[in-house]
Design a protein around this motif. Structure first.
Motif, PDB file in Angstrom:
ATOM      1  N   PHE A  48     -10.624   2.179 -43.644  1.00  0.00           N
ATOM      2  CA  PHE A  48     -11.226   2.518 -41.994  1.00  0.00           C
ATOM      3  C   PHE A  48     -11.835   3.799 -43.213  1.00  0.00           C
ATOM      4  O   PHE A  48     -12.495   4.208 -41.226  1.00  0.00           O
ATOM      5  N   PHE A  49     -12.418   4.483 -43.315  1.00  0.00           N
ATOM      6  CA  PHE A  49     -12.974   5.472 -44.271  1.00  0.00           C
ATOM      7  C   PHE A  49     -14.803   5.172 -45.112  1.00  0.00           C
ATOM      8  O   PHE A  49     -13.813   4.014 -44.950  1.00  0.00           O
ATOM      9  N   HIS A  50     -15.576   6.263 -44.554  1.00  0.00           N
ATOM     10  CA  HIS A  50     -17.059   5.815 -44.681  1.00  0.00           C
ATOM     11  C   HIS A  50     -17.451   6.561 -44.961  1.00  0.00           C
ATOM     12  O   HIS A  50     -17.327   7.684 -44.224  1.00  0.00           O
ATOM     13  N   ASP A  51     -18.576   6.684 -45.767  1.00  0.00           N
ATOM     14  CA  ASP A  51     -19.394   7.673 -45.792  1.00  0.00           C
ATOM     15  C   ASP A  51     -20.482   7.624 -45.828  1.00  0.00           C
ATOM     16  O   ASP A  51     -21.416   6.427 -46.312  1.00  0.00           O
ATOM     17  N   THR A  68     -22.037  12.298 -44.642  1.00  0.00           N
ATOM     18  CA  THR A  68     -21.483  12.486 -43.205  1.00  0.00           C
ATOM     19  C   THR A  68     -19.887  11.657 -43.455  1.00  0.00           C
ATOM     20  O   THR A  68     -20.015  10.627 -43.826  1.00  0.00           O
ATOM     21  N   GLU A  69     -19.239  12.105 -43.115  1.00  0.00           N
ATOM     22  CA  GLU A  69     -17.539  11.274 -43.830  1.00  0.00           C
ATOM     23  C   GLU A  69     -16.772  10.824 -42.212  1.00  0.00           C
ATOM     24  O   GLU A  69     -16.963  12.069 -41.368  1.00  0.00           O
ATOM     25  N   TYR A  70     -16.694   9.300 -41.941  1.00  0.00           N
ATOM     26  CA  TYR A  70     -16.278   9.382 -41.321  1.00  0.00           C
ATOM     27  C   TYR A  70     -14.669   8.147 -40.983  1.00  0.00           C
ATOM     28  O   TYR A  70     -14.580   7.974 -42.382  1.00  0.00           O
ATOM     29  N   PHE A  71     -14.092   7.781 -40.117  1.00  0.00           N
ATOM     30  CA  PHE A  71     -12.687   7.549 -39.934  1.00  0.00           C
ATOM     31  C   PHE A  71     -13.077   6.811 -38.684  1.00  0.00           C
ATOM     32  O   PHE A  71     -13.336   7.360 -37.633  1.00  0.00           O
ATOM     33  N   LEU A  72     -13.067   5.119 -38.674  1.00  0.00           N
ATOM     34  CA  LEU A  72     -13.180   4.418 -37.774  1.00  0.00           C
ATOM     35  C   LEU A  72     -15.391   4.585 -37.786  1.00  0.00           C
ATOM     36  O   LEU A  72     -16.295   5.000 -38.669  1.00  0.00           O
TER      37      LEU A  72
END
Length: 97
Positions: A48-51, A68-72
């Protein structure tokens, strides 16, 4: 040093001052939204995580890096480094739960 700051430190140490050719050889084709002065890449991990990673160029050499770090689809935090700053890098929180 936590995982986020470790990521930006590693990228700064490895790529700051390197040529766009070097970035292309290590990272491959950049995202289609990229331009001459800034190249975007995505790195997925743990489901569920991506950068989103951006390399900022001046005269074809890396002068800045943004992670930039994202959750979903929610932005968790943004880590910025630009060569002219007095600070090593800056962390900006994007999501407060």
């Amino acid at each position: 040093m936590n995982g986020s700051t470790e990521k930006i430190e590693n990228l700064i140490n490895k790529y700051l001052g390197k040529s766009s050719r070097h970035i292309f050889e290590d990272w491959g084709m950049f995202d289609k939204k990229s331009e001459n002065e800034i190249w975007f890449y995505k790195r997925y991990h743990l489901g569920f995580f991506h950068d989103k990673i951006a390399f900022i160029f001046e005269d074809h050499y890396v002068v800045g890096i943004i992670i930039t770090e994202y959750f979903l689809w929610w932005e968790l935090r943004c880590l910025l480094y630009y060569g002219g700053n007095s600070e090593k890098y800056k962390v900006v929180s994007g999501f407060n739960a």
